[in-house]
Every structure is written in C-alpha cells, then in structure tokens.
Write a protein that holds these residues in place. Structure first.
Motif, short mmCIF file in Angstrom:
data_model
loop_
_atom_site.label_atom_id
_atom_site.label_comp_id
_atom_site.label_asym_id
_atom_site.label_seq_id
_atom_site.Cartn_x
_atom_site.Cartn_y
_atom_site.Cartn_z
N VAL A 1 12.51 75.94 52.09
CA VAL A 1 13.31 75.84 52.21
C VAL A 1 13.27 76.28 54.07
N ALA A 2 12.37 76.95 54.59
CA ALA A 2 11.56 77.31 55.96
C ALA A 2 11.70 75.68 56.86
N HIS A 3 11.20 74.66 55.82
CA HIS A 3 10.71 73.17 56.35
C HIS A 3 12.51 72.59 56.82
N TYR B 1 3.86 83.07 42.17
CA TYR B 1 3.84 82.48 42.96
C TYR B 1 3.71 81.89 44.29
N VAL C 1 9.58 77.38 47.14
CA VAL C 1 10.65 77.56 47.98
C VAL C 1 10.37 77.99 48.98
N LEU C 2 9.86 78.95 49.89
CA LEU C 2 9.58 78.80 50.78
C LEU C 2 9.09 78.06 51.57
N LEU C 3 8.28 77.04 51.57
CA LEU C 3 7.80 75.88 52.14
C LEU C 3 9.37 75.71 52.26
N THR D 1 15.08 74.40 57.30
CA THR D 1 15.64 74.86 58.01
C THR D 1 15.55 74.75 59.65
N ALA E 1 5.10 71.81 49.24
CA ALA E 1 5.76 72.54 47.99
C ALA E 1 5.19 72.05 46.89
N ALA F 1 7.33 80.52 44.15
CA ALA F 1 7.50 81.16 45.41
C ALA F 1 7.31 81.16 45.86
N ALA F 2 5.62 80.35 46.76
CA ALA F 2 5.59 79.72 47.38
C ALA F 2 6.62 78.20 48.23
#
Length: 151
Positions: free
Chosen positions: A28-30, A18, A24-26, A32, A62, A21-22
C-alpha cells in the motif's frame, strides 16, 4: 510423507500475522508513493516507468516479508521435519536428542548429537500458549517415536 502421515504440524501464529500485515503495508505504501510521484511538484520529472518500479519494489519487499510465514515443524513416525525461512531438513529420530527452549530464546530448537541444534522458528516465544502446547505435544511424540540407546 504425505500430510496425513504427520502427527503434529506447527506454524507460528503471531509472526505470520505480523508478516502479512507488514506485506500489505509495504504494498500500500509503495503503491501510494508511486501514484503520487507525478502529482507532487518536486522539480524532478518522474515517468511511468518510475511509478511502476516504485510499486514493484513494494511488491518485492512484501514478498521478502512473506518469507516469515514459511517456518513449520512437522513430527511423525519418520522423524522431525523442520522448515525455516530458506531450508527444510528431516531429522530422523535416532538423531533427535530433544526439543529445548533456552531462557531468552526467541524460538525452540531440536537438539542433535555433538551439542549441536537446529533452530525451530515455527515454535516462537511470542506465541505463548500455542508454543507451550506445541512443545508438550512434541515431547509426547518424541517419547513415542524416539530410539533409545538400548533399542
């Protein structure tokens, strides 16, 4: 002690997944949002430094999320080494009074004298069978290494 001197080494499986994954998501989102800052007409003039800062915040967050991959417990002849998010402590066997997993608790704990305990974030309830196996192995090693009151 080197890595070979430990009879048991446990890390949480699900929490680490988890956290990764969090992270990576952070990122990618920032990243983008940083790229899109100059594209969208918001009426505010964003510079390259703002874009770099936004991506940098993503990497910083991250890194904080990845701290959740640190918890580990190692058991060996010299004692129990518990590493949580920020600290690591070696508890010698003469101080260990057992490993407990209270009802409703998120993680196990090593009981020490005077009704105190040290949380073991590496053995978490959401890991289910992995946590049960870790507790059983810990207790068998405790029986092997612990110092009884008459020893």
């Amino acid at each position: 002690m080197s890595g070979r001197d430990w009879d048991l080494e446990v890390r949480s499986k699900k929490s680490a997944r988890y956290a990764i994954a969090a992270a990576v998501l952070l990122v990618v989102a920032h990243t983008t949002v940083a790229i899109l800052l100059r594209v969208s007409p918001t009426g505010v003039y964003f510079r390259t430094a703002d874009q770099v800062a936004m991506a940098g915040i993503g990497f910083l967050l991250a890194g904080v999320a990845l701290l959740l991959t640190r918890p580990r417990v190692r058991v060996g002849k010299s004692g129990v080494a518990v590493r949580n998010i920020f600290s690591e402590r070696l508890i010698e066997w003469d101080l260990v009074r057992g490993l407990s997993f209270p009802d409703g608790a998120m993680w196990a704990r090593v009981d020490i004298p005077d009704d105190e305990f040290i949380p073991v974030m590496a053995i978490q309830s959401n890991d289910r069978d992995h946590a049960v196996a870790a507790v059983r192995t810990f207790r068998s090693l405790e029986a092997k290494y612990s110092v009884g009151p008459n020893d």
